[in-house]
Design an enzyme around this catalytic site. Structure first.
Site, PDB file in Angstrom:
ATOM      1  N   GLU A 183     -12.401  -0.779  17.750  1.00  0.00           N
ATOM      2  CA  GLU A 183     -13.733  -0.646  16.386  1.00  0.00           C
ATOM      3  C   GLU A 183     -15.041  -1.370  16.744  1.00  0.00           C
ATOM      4  O   GLU A 183     -14.695  -2.721  17.019  1.00  0.00           O
ATOM      5  CB  GLU A 183     -13.119  -0.973  15.243  1.00  0.00           C
ATOM      6  CG  GLU A 183     -11.809  -0.176  14.878  1.00  0.00           C
ATOM      7  CD  GLU A 183     -11.264  -0.475  13.399  1.00  0.00           C
ATOM      8  OE1 GLU A 183     -11.861  -1.340  12.647  1.00  0.00           O
ATOM      9  OE2 GLU A 183     -10.195   0.281  13.072  1.00  0.00           O
ATOM     10  N   ILE A 217       0.750  -1.237  -0.021  1.00  0.00           N
ATOM     11  CA  ILE A 217      -0.093  -0.112   0.239  1.00  0.00           C
ATOM     12  C   ILE A 217       0.873   1.230  -0.049  1.00  0.00           C
ATOM     13  O   ILE A 217       0.616   2.052  -0.792  1.00  0.00           O
ATOM     14  CB  ILE A 217      -1.204   0.001   1.177  1.00  0.00           C
ATOM     15  CG1 ILE A 217      -1.916  -1.386   1.192  1.00  0.00           C
ATOM     16  CG2 ILE A 217      -1.657   1.244   1.206  1.00  0.00           C
ATOM     17  CD1 ILE A 217      -2.798  -1.472   2.375  1.00  0.00           C
ATOM     18  N   ASP A 260      -8.804   6.448   9.517  1.00  0.00           N
ATOM     19  CA  ASP A 260      -9.795   5.263   9.111  1.00  0.00           C
ATOM     20  C   ASP A 260      -9.882   4.127   9.884  1.00  0.00           C
ATOM     21  O   ASP A 260     -10.631   3.398   9.887  1.00  0.00           O
ATOM     22  CB  ASP A 260      -9.259   4.788   7.682  1.00  0.00           C
ATOM     23  CG  ASP A 260     -10.141   3.818   7.213  1.00  0.00           C
ATOM     24  OD1 ASP A 260     -11.529   3.884   7.128  1.00  0.00           O
ATOM     25  OD2 ASP A 260      -9.709   2.682   6.255  1.00  0.00           O
ATOM     26  N   HIS A 299     -13.273   2.438   9.024  1.00  0.00           N
ATOM     27  CA  HIS A 299     -12.461   1.456   8.241  1.00  0.00           C
ATOM     28  C   HIS A 299     -12.704   1.004   6.806  1.00  0.00           C
ATOM     29  O   HIS A 299     -13.355  -0.132   6.851  1.00  0.00           O
ATOM     30  CB  HIS A 299     -12.457   0.387   9.362  1.00  0.00           C
ATOM     31  CG  HIS A 299     -11.486  -0.608   9.227  1.00  0.00           C
ATOM     32  ND1 HIS A 299     -10.620  -1.573  10.348  1.00  0.00           N
ATOM     33  CD2 HIS A 299     -10.753  -1.154   8.063  1.00  0.00           C
ATOM     34  CE1 HIS A 299      -9.805  -2.238   9.677  1.00  0.00           C
ATOM     35  NE2 HIS A 299      -9.892  -2.219   8.448  1.00  0.00           N
ATOM     36  N   LEU A 300     -12.889   2.132   6.010  1.00  0.00           N
ATOM     37  CA  LEU A 300     -13.344   1.906   4.894  1.00  0.00           C
ATOM     38  C   LEU A 300     -12.325   1.711   3.723  1.00  0.00           C
ATOM     39  O   LEU A 300     -12.629   1.716   2.593  1.00  0.00           O
ATOM     40  CB  LEU A 300     -14.292   3.245   4.309  1.00  0.00           C
ATOM     41  CG  LEU A 300     -15.182   3.466   4.965  1.00  0.00           C
ATOM     42  CD1 LEU A 300     -15.952   4.734   4.469  1.00  0.00           C
ATOM     43  CD2 LEU A 300     -16.463   2.382   4.876  1.00  0.00           C
TER      44      LEU A 300
HETATM   45  P1  NAD Z   1       2.950  -5.183   3.433  1.00  0.00           P
HETATM   46  O1  NAD Z   1       3.019  -6.200   4.219  1.00  0.00           O
HETATM   47  O2  NAD Z   1       2.723  -5.049   2.003  1.00  0.00           O
HETATM   48  O3  NAD Z   1       3.610  -3.894   3.639  1.00  0.00           O
HETATM   49  C1  NAD Z   1       3.887  -3.346   5.151  1.00  0.00           C
HETATM   50  C2  NAD Z   1       5.116  -2.845   5.164  1.00  0.00           C
HETATM   51  O4  NAD Z   1       5.401  -2.197   6.477  1.00  0.00           O
HETATM   52  C3  NAD Z   1       6.285  -3.894   4.746  1.00  0.00           C
HETATM   53  O5  NAD Z   1       7.157  -3.413   3.578  1.00  0.00           O
HETATM   54  C4  NAD Z   1       7.309  -3.681   5.945  1.00  0.00           C
HETATM   55  O6  NAD Z   1       8.400  -3.927   5.840  1.00  0.00           O
HETATM   56  C5  NAD Z   1       6.814  -2.543   6.733  1.00  0.00           C
HETATM   57  N1  NAD Z   1       7.178  -2.373   7.923  1.00  0.00           N
HETATM   58  C6  NAD Z   1       7.112  -3.428   9.041  1.00  0.00           C
HETATM   59  N2  NAD Z   1       7.475  -2.859  10.265  1.00  0.00           N
HETATM   60  C7  NAD Z   1       7.698  -1.467   9.913  1.00  0.00           C
HETATM   61  C8  NAD Z   1       8.164  -0.439  10.832  1.00  0.00           C
HETATM   62  N3  NAD Z   1       8.352  -0.621  12.205  1.00  0.00           N
HETATM   63  N4  NAD Z   1       8.495   0.751  10.453  1.00  0.00           N
HETATM   64  C9  NAD Z   1       8.276   1.003   9.053  1.00  0.00           C
HETATM   65  N5  NAD Z   1       7.875  -0.269   8.265  1.00  0.00           N
HETATM   66  C10 NAD Z   1       7.564  -1.094   8.695  1.00  0.00           C
HETATM   67  O7  NAD Z   1       1.243  -4.759   3.772  1.00  0.00           O
HETATM   68  P2  NAD Z   1       0.340  -3.573   3.019  1.00  0.00           P
HETATM   69  O8  NAD Z   1      -0.546  -4.289   2.235  1.00  0.00           O
HETATM   70  O9  NAD Z   1       0.990  -2.636   2.476  1.00  0.00           O
HETATM   71  O10 NAD Z   1      -0.519  -3.199   4.235  1.00  0.00           O
HETATM   72  C11 NAD Z   1      -0.057  -2.610   5.272  1.00  0.00           C
HETATM   73  C12 NAD Z   1      -1.246  -2.536   6.361  1.00  0.00           C
HETATM   74  O11 NAD Z   1      -2.399  -1.869   6.151  1.00  0.00           O
HETATM   75  C13 NAD Z   1      -1.799  -3.657   6.900  1.00  0.00           C
HETATM   76  O12 NAD Z   1      -1.026  -4.676   7.766  1.00  0.00           O
HETATM   77  C14 NAD Z   1      -3.060  -3.838   7.236  1.00  0.00           C
HETATM   78  O13 NAD Z   1      -2.969  -3.805   8.768  1.00  0.00           O
HETATM   79  C15 NAD Z   1      -3.517  -2.192   6.852  1.00  0.00           C
HETATM   80  N6  NAD Z   1      -4.752  -2.297   5.840  1.00  0.00           N
HETATM   81  C16 NAD Z   1      -5.681  -1.480   6.165  1.00  0.00           C
HETATM   82  C17 NAD Z   1      -6.830  -1.544   5.351  1.00  0.00           C
HETATM   83  C18 NAD Z   1      -8.062  -0.519   5.691  1.00  0.00           C
HETATM   84  O14 NAD Z   1      -9.057  -0.759   5.451  1.00  0.00           O
HETATM   85  N7  NAD Z   1      -7.870   0.546   6.287  1.00  0.00           N
HETATM   86  C19 NAD Z   1      -6.647  -2.109   4.101  1.00  0.00           C
HETATM   87  C20 NAD Z   1      -5.668  -2.755   3.793  1.00  0.00           C
HETATM   88  C21 NAD Z   1      -4.613  -3.044   4.758  1.00  0.00           C
HETATM   89  C1  MLT Z   2      -7.201  -5.233   5.784  1.00  0.00           C
HETATM   90  O1  MLT Z   2      -6.290  -5.243   6.558  1.00  0.00           O
HETATM   91  O2  MLT Z   2      -7.101  -5.832   4.686  1.00  0.00           O
HETATM   92  C2  MLT Z   2      -8.260  -4.244   6.078  1.00  0.00           C
HETATM   93  O3  MLT Z   2      -8.496  -4.122   7.649  1.00  0.00           O
HETATM   94  C3  MLT Z   2      -9.395  -4.313   5.177  1.00  0.00           C
HETATM   95  C4  MLT Z   2     -10.734  -4.776   5.792  1.00  0.00           C
HETATM   96  O4  MLT Z   2     -10.903  -6.042   5.936  1.00  0.00           O
HETATM   97  O5  MLT Z   2     -11.679  -3.983   5.862  1.00  0.00           O
END
Ligand code: NAD
Ligand code: MLT
Length: 527
Positions: A259, A150, A254, A277-278
C-alpha cells in the site's frame, strides 16, 4: 512529554494530549530514515497503517515509552522489537468496528450491483442499463472468515439482507454463531457453499495467504471475494488469474499487499471494486481511534495501565511478586493448548494444585485464558479482558483449586479444553529452580522446558526406527534438533514425541514426517 504523530489522525487526539500538557508534533510522510533520525526526541509515537515502526526506528527511540496505533491491526509495528526495547504498544480495537463493517457491506453491494462501474459509465456520458445487471443479496450465502468484532457486525447486517450466513473462526464457540444466526463450519465447507466470502481475520503468520490458488479452486464457481481486512491474506496473483478465468465472479478489495499498490490489471476489471484502505475512514471512527489512543498515551505517561496494551505485562503490583513466576507458566499452558486443540472451543477447565492453589488463582486463570485466546487475535487479551473475551465468544470457563500436593510435583497447573472435536489437556509445573516445565500433554507425561525455536508435537505408534526416520527428515532438510522427548502409553503402543528445532519446519517437511508409516499427526507450535 512529546508525542510524534506520524500518520494523519483526527484533531481530537492532539487536543487531548495538549490539554494534558503533552506536546504533539504532527509530521506526516516521514521516510524510515527520517523517522529514525527524529524519534530520539519523543516519548510517544502515534501511527495508522502507513508508517512502519521497524526494529531500526525502535532502536533509535531512546526515550520512547509508547507507540499508539490509531486503529486495530498493528502489523506495521514490530511488537517484538518494541517489547525488547521496553516500549508499550497500544491500539484502538473497538473504535472502528462499525465503520469497517459498514464499508464491507458497501463493497458487497457495490460489486453485486456494479455501482462504481455504472457511475463511471453514466458520468462518461453513456446510458446503459443492460450492461449492469446485478444480483440480489437476499437468499445468497455469505461466508465470513473471522467472527471477531468486525465479522460479527457484518453478520448482523447481512442478516438484515436475508442472507444465509456461514462463519469460520477457530477461536469462537458455536453458541456465538447461533446468537448471530450464523452456522459455524470448517473452511472447505465455507468455500464450497458461499456465494460471497468476506475476510475479517488479523494478519498473522497463520493467516498470511489464507486465500491462495488451492482455496480459490475450492470456491463455488462465480463466487465473490471481499477483503476489507489485510492485503496479505490474499494471494493477489492467484485471485487475478481466477477472476480472469471466470472461476471467481468478482472481488471487492479495500486492502493490498503493498500500500499504495503499484497498480494491477485487476483494477480495470469490470467485476472488481477497489477502495484505498477506507474501512475505518469515517469521521466517527477517526475521532474515536484518535481519542482512544491519546488517552492511553496519557495513561502510560502517568503510570497507569493502558486499556488496550498489546504487549505490556498486567499483573497488579500487590500480588505481582508471588504470582510473577507463574505468569509465564500460565501463558504457556494456554498458548500450547490453543495450538493443539481442534474444533470449536466450548469449555475450558483450569485447575491449580499444590502450592499454587494458595495464591490468587483468579489472576492466573485469566492469564491461562489470555494465553489461549491471544493466539487468534490482535486485540491484547490480558487478565483484565480475558473473561469478557471468552464470554463474548461463548466459551465457558471453570476453575478449581486444591492446595494439597500432587506428587511428584509441589505445584501443578492443568488446562482441559473441550471442543466440538474432543478434549485437549496440558499441565505444567514450576520447578524448584523457578522454571516452567510442561509435564503433561493429552495425558502423555512429558518434560518440556519452553525455550525459543519451534516445537513439533508428533503422535505416532512406538516402533523401532521411528525417531531415526523423523531425524532423517529434519537432517536432510537442514533443520537442527535442539531437544527431543518421547513419551508412550505402552511398549509399541501410542506415543508422543516432542521435538524442539531451531529452524521453522515448512509444510513440505511436515508432509514428509506425516508420510512416515505409523505417524498419525504432526503439529508445529510456538511456545
Ligand atoms: P478481532 O480481533 O475482533 O477479530 C479477529 C477474528 O479473527 C477473531 O475472532 C479471531 O479468532 C479470528 N481469527 C484469527 N485467526 C483466524 C483464522 N486463521 N481463521 C479464521 N478466523 C481467525 O479483530 P477485528 O476488529 O474484527 O478486525 C479484524 C481485522 O480487520 C484487523 O486485524 C485489521 O487487520 C482489519 N481491519 C481493517 C480495517 C480497514 O480499514 N480495512 C479496519 C479495521 C480493521
Ligand atoms: C485498522 O486496522 O484499524 C485499519 O487498518 C484502519 C486504519 O487505520 O485505516
Amino acid at each position: 512529554m512529546r508525542v510524534l504523530i506520524a500518520d494523519p489522525i483526527a484533531p481530537d487526539g492532539a487536543e487531548i494530549l495538549e490539554q494534558r500538557g503533552v506536546d504533539a508534533d504532527t509530521r506526516l510522510g516521514l521516510k524510515e530514515d527520517e523517522l529514525t533520525a527524529a524519534i530520539a526526541d519523543y516519548d510517544g509515537l502515534i501511527v495508522r497503517s502507513e508508517t512502519k515502526v521497524t526494529p531500526g526506528v525502535l532502536a533509535a527511540a531512546k526515550k520512547l515509552q509508547v507507540v499508539g496505533r490509531a486503529g486495530v491491526g498493528y502489523d506495521n509495528i514490530d511488537v517484538e522489537a518494541a517489547t525488547g526495547h521496553g516500549v508499550i504498544v497500544v491500539n484502538a480495537p473497538s473504535s472502528n468496528t462499525i465503520s469497517a463493517a459498514e464499508h464491507t457491506l458497501a463493497m458487497m453491494l457495490s460489486v453485486a450491483r456494479h455501482v462504481p462501474q455504472a457511475h463511471s459509465s453514466l458520468a462518461g456520458g453513456e446510458w446503459n442499463r443492460r450492461k449492469f445487471l446485478g444480483t440480489e443479496l437476499r437468499g445468497k450465502t455469505l461466508g465470513i472468515v473471522g467472527l471477531g468484532r468486525i465479522g460479527t457486525e457484518v453478520a448482523r447486517r447481512a442478516a438484515a439482507f436475508e442472507m444465509r450466513i456461514l462463519g469460520y473462526d477457530p477461536f469462537v464457540a458455536e453458541e456465538h454463531g447461533r446468537h448471530l444466526g450464523a452456522e459455524i463450519v470448517n473452511l472447505p465447507t465455507l468455500f464450497e457453499q458461499s456465494d460471497i466470502i468476506t475476510l475479517h481475520t488479523p494478519m498473522t503468520d497463520s493467516t498470511r495467504r489464507l486465500i491462495g490458488e488451492p482455496e480459490l479452486s475450492q470456491m463455488k464457481s462465480g463466487a465473490i471475494l471481499i477483503n476489507c481486512a489485510r492485503g496479505g491474506l490474499v494471494d493477489e496473483d492467484a485471485l487475478r488469474s481466477a477472476i480472469e478465468d471466470g472461476r471467481i465472479g468478482g472481488a471487492a478489495l479495500d486492502v493490498f499487499i503493498t500500500e499504495p499498490p503499484e497498480g494491477s490489471p485487476l483494477f480495470q476489471h469490470p467485476n472488481v471494486v477497489v477502495t484505498p484502505h477506507l474501512g475505518a475512514s469515517t469521521e466517527e471512527a477517526q475521532s474515536n481511534v484518535a481519542r482512544e489512543v491519546a488517552e492511553q498515551m496519557i495513561d502510560v505517561f502517568e503510570g497507569r495501565t493502558p486499556r488496550y496494551a498489546v504487549n505490556a505485562p498486567l499483573v497488579p503490583p500487590e500480588t505481582a511478586a508471588e504470582l510473577a513466576p507463574y505468569v509465564p507458566l500460565a501463558l504457556v499452558v494456554g498458548r500450547l493448548a490453543s495450538q493443539l486443540a481442534d474444533g470449536q472451543p466450548e469449555r475450558l477447565s483450569i485447575s491449580f494444585r499444590g502450592a499454587v492453589g494458595e495464591l490468587a488463582t483468579d489472576i492466573l486463570a485469566a492469564t491461562v485464558l489470555s494465553g489461549f485466546l491471544q493466539t487468534g487475535t490482535e486485540t491484547r487479551i490480558n487478565i483484565v479482558n480475558a473473561g469478557t473475551e471468552a464470554n463474548r465468544r461463548g466459551i465457558h470457563v471453570q476453575q478449581s483449586k486444591d492446595a494439597t500436593q500432587t506428587l511428584p510435583y509441589t505445584n501443578l497447573v492443568n488446562l482441559d479444553v473441550q471442543t466440538t472435536a474432543g478434549e485437549t489437556t496440558v499441565g505444567a509445573t514450576l520447578t524448584e529452580r523457578g522454571q516452567t516445565e510442561i509435564v503433561q500433554v493429552n495425558g502423555y507425561q512429558v518434560g518440556i522446558i519452553p525455550t525459543g525455536g519451534h516445537w513439533m508435537i508428533i503422535r505416532h505408534t512406538d516402533r523401532p526406527g521411528m525417531l531415526g526416520r523423523i531425524g532423517t527428515v529434519t537432517g536432510e532438510n537442514n533443520i537442527n534438533i535442539a531437544s527431543l522427548h518421547v513419551s508412550r502409553e505402552s511398549m509399541r503402543g501410542p506415543a508422543l514425541t516432542v521435538v524442539n528445532v531451531d529452524e521453522s519446519p515448512e509444510p513440505r517437511h511436515i508432509d514428509a514426517i506425516l508420510g512416515i508409516d505409523g505417524v498419525d499427526t504432526v503439529r508445529v507450535v510456538n511456545l
